[in-house]
Scaffold this motif. Structure first.
Motif, PDB file in Angstrom:
ATOM      1  N   TRP A 160       0.802  -1.211   0.000  1.00  0.00           N
ATOM      2  CA  TRP A 160       0.000   0.000   0.000  1.00  0.00           C
ATOM      3  C   TRP A 160       0.841   1.270   0.000  1.00  0.00           C
ATOM      4  CZ3 TRP A 160      -4.224   1.070  -1.881  1.00  0.00           C
ATOM      5  CH2 TRP A 160      -5.044   2.108  -1.434  1.00  0.00           C
ATOM      6  N   TRP A 161       0.388   2.248  -0.794  1.00  0.00           N
ATOM      7  CA  TRP A 161       1.021   3.553  -0.851  1.00  0.00           C
ATOM      8  C   TRP A 161       0.395   4.472   0.201  1.00  0.00           C
ATOM      9  CZ3 TRP A 161       0.409   0.361  -4.944  1.00  0.00           C
ATOM     10  CH2 TRP A 161       1.484   0.189  -5.816  1.00  0.00           C
ATOM     11  N   ASP A 162       1.248   5.215   0.928  1.00  0.00           N
ATOM     12  CA  ASP A 162       0.746   6.177   1.905  1.00  0.00           C
ATOM     13  C   ASP A 162      -0.065   7.263   1.208  1.00  0.00           C
ATOM     14  OD1 ASP A 162       1.962   4.868   4.026  1.00  0.00           O
ATOM     15  OD2 ASP A 162       3.814   6.046   3.862  1.00  0.00           O
ATOM     16  N   TYR A 163      -0.841   7.996   2.002  1.00  0.00           N
ATOM     17  CA  TYR A 163      -1.684   9.036   1.413  1.00  0.00           C
ATOM     18  C   TYR A 163      -0.879  10.049   0.617  1.00  0.00           C
ATOM     19  CZ  TYR A 163      -6.099   7.621   3.461  1.00  0.00           C
ATOM     20  OH  TYR A 163      -7.241   6.926   3.759  1.00  0.00           O
ATOM     21  N   ASP A 165       1.538   9.484  -1.185  1.00  0.00           N
ATOM     22  CA  ASP A 165       2.055   8.860  -2.403  1.00  0.00           C
ATOM     23  C   ASP A 165       0.943   8.268  -3.264  1.00  0.00           C
ATOM     24  OD1 ASP A 165       4.703   9.395  -1.670  1.00  0.00           O
ATOM     25  OD2 ASP A 165       4.803   7.578  -0.460  1.00  0.00           O
ATOM     26  N   ARG A 166      -0.299   8.749  -3.102  1.00  0.00           N
ATOM     27  CA  ARG A 166      -1.396   8.157  -3.850  1.00  0.00           C
ATOM     28  C   ARG A 166      -1.291   8.422  -5.350  1.00  0.00           C
ATOM     29  NH1 ARG A 166      -5.290   6.044  -0.294  1.00  0.00           N
ATOM     30  NH2 ARG A 166      -3.934   5.236   1.330  1.00  0.00           N
ATOM     31  N   ASP A 167      -0.514   9.445  -5.738  1.00  0.00           N
ATOM     32  CA  ASP A 167      -0.280   9.636  -7.172  1.00  0.00           C
ATOM     33  C   ASP A 167       0.497   8.451  -7.741  1.00  0.00           C
ATOM     34  OD1 ASP A 167       1.942  10.381  -5.630  1.00  0.00           O
ATOM     35  OD2 ASP A 167       2.687  11.750  -7.167  1.00  0.00           O
ATOM     36  N   TYR A 169       0.172   5.329  -6.594  1.00  0.00           N
ATOM     37  CA  TYR A 169      -0.820   4.259  -6.707  1.00  0.00           C
ATOM     38  C   TYR A 169      -1.611   4.422  -8.008  1.00  0.00           C
ATOM     39  CZ  TYR A 169      -4.835   1.314  -5.400  1.00  0.00           C
ATOM     40  OH  TYR A 169      -5.826   0.364  -5.371  1.00  0.00           O
ATOM     41  N   ALA A 170      -2.014   5.646  -8.299  1.00  0.00           N
ATOM     42  CA  ALA A 170      -2.732   5.905  -9.554  1.00  0.00           C
ATOM     43  C   ALA A 170      -1.858   5.589 -10.759  1.00  0.00           C
ATOM     44  CB  ALA A 170      -3.187   7.360  -9.600  1.00  0.00           C
TER      45      ALA A 170
END
Length: 265
Positions: A160-163, A165-167, A169-170
């Motif tokens: 899981w990517w931290d908040y 680093d959500r770019d 994840y996208a």
């Protein structure tokens, strides 16, 4: 039974015993605590299951160091000598939401390299295990998929990517859906690595450094099942590698390309 066989047997027994402890607490409304963030959760079942796994290992190998996610066990893999790597519940977010996709993971290592492993999925009744030559699911030999057309493959973004680093994840999702037939996300790294080993998935990617308890057992399963696991540079994966790229081997170049796109390499 030689020492290697004894370690492989103990890995599976410890995973099954620890998983049985966690299974008894599953869907019973256990209290949920957080650690480093809102989605980094832990329960008493994690602690109880790890205690059982550690007890089972030390019953046969009392002097071996143990790397474990919970409690006071080591947090990094020793570079020399024998050791064990344990995750009592990989996929605790699934566990606390009553989703049956989680695993108890145990790996035996020597000089930092895995020798044997077991991932037990108690709520699904599946046990993945590997010695130094062969991987199994419920005692039957398994192998990675034979798919070589990326457009027929299914790949999973994991760890899981931290908040903040959500770019990334996208970007991981975009890199997958523009190259492969489909995307899956299960919420347990050890489960998805097991699924690459048995051909249910064709690849797994992350650009992050995975914790050893989330990864070592599953990586060993994939390798013994005929697959490939590298870092982001395409070098053989180690417990301290940057990124983790796993595949059936036949589409590894494309899977690696997708992983490198996550942070624009």
């Amino acid at each position: 039974m030689n020492e290697l066989d004894a370690r492989a047997d103990r890995a599976q027994r410890a995973a099954r015993d620890g998983g049985a402890v966690a299974r008894r607490a599953f869907r019973t409304g256990v209290a949920v605590e957080t650690k480093s963030g809102k989605t980094d959760v832990v329960t008493q079942a994690d602690r109880d299951a790890q205690r059982r796994v550690v007890d089972r290992i030390r019953g046969a190998f009392p002097d071996d160091p143990i790397v474990g996610e919970e409690a006071d066990e080591l947090k990094s893999v020793p570079e020399s000598g024998p050791a064990w790597v344990v995750d009592p519940i990989d996929g605790t977010n699934n566990f606390v939401r009553n989703v049956p996709i989680w695993a108890t993971a145990v790996a035996a290592v020597r000089d930092g390299e895995p020798l044997a492993a077991a991932n037990y999925l108690p709520a699904l009744g599946d046990c993945y295990a590997a010695d130094d030559e062969t991987a199994y699911r419920n005692g039957e030999e398994i192998s990675v998929s034979q798919r070589d057309d990326p457009e027929t493959c299914t790949v999973c973004p994991t760890f899981w990517w931290d908040y903040d680093d959500r770019d990334e994840y996208a970007a991981a999702a975009r890199a997958i859906v523009t190259r492969f037939g489909d995307l899956r996300r299960y919420g347990s790294m050890q489960v998805v690595l097991s699924y690459v080993a048995d051909g249910s998935l064709d690849g797994v990617i992350t650009n992050k450094r995975a914790n050893p308890w989330d990864s070592v057992a599953g990586v060993h399963l994939i390798r013994t099942a005929g697959g490939t696991v590298t870092d982001l540079d395409g070098n053989e994966w180690r417990h301290d590698s940057e990124g983790l790229v796993a595949s059936n081997g036949r589409v590894h170049d494309v899977v690696l390309e997708a992983a490198r796109e996550i942070d624009g390499r």
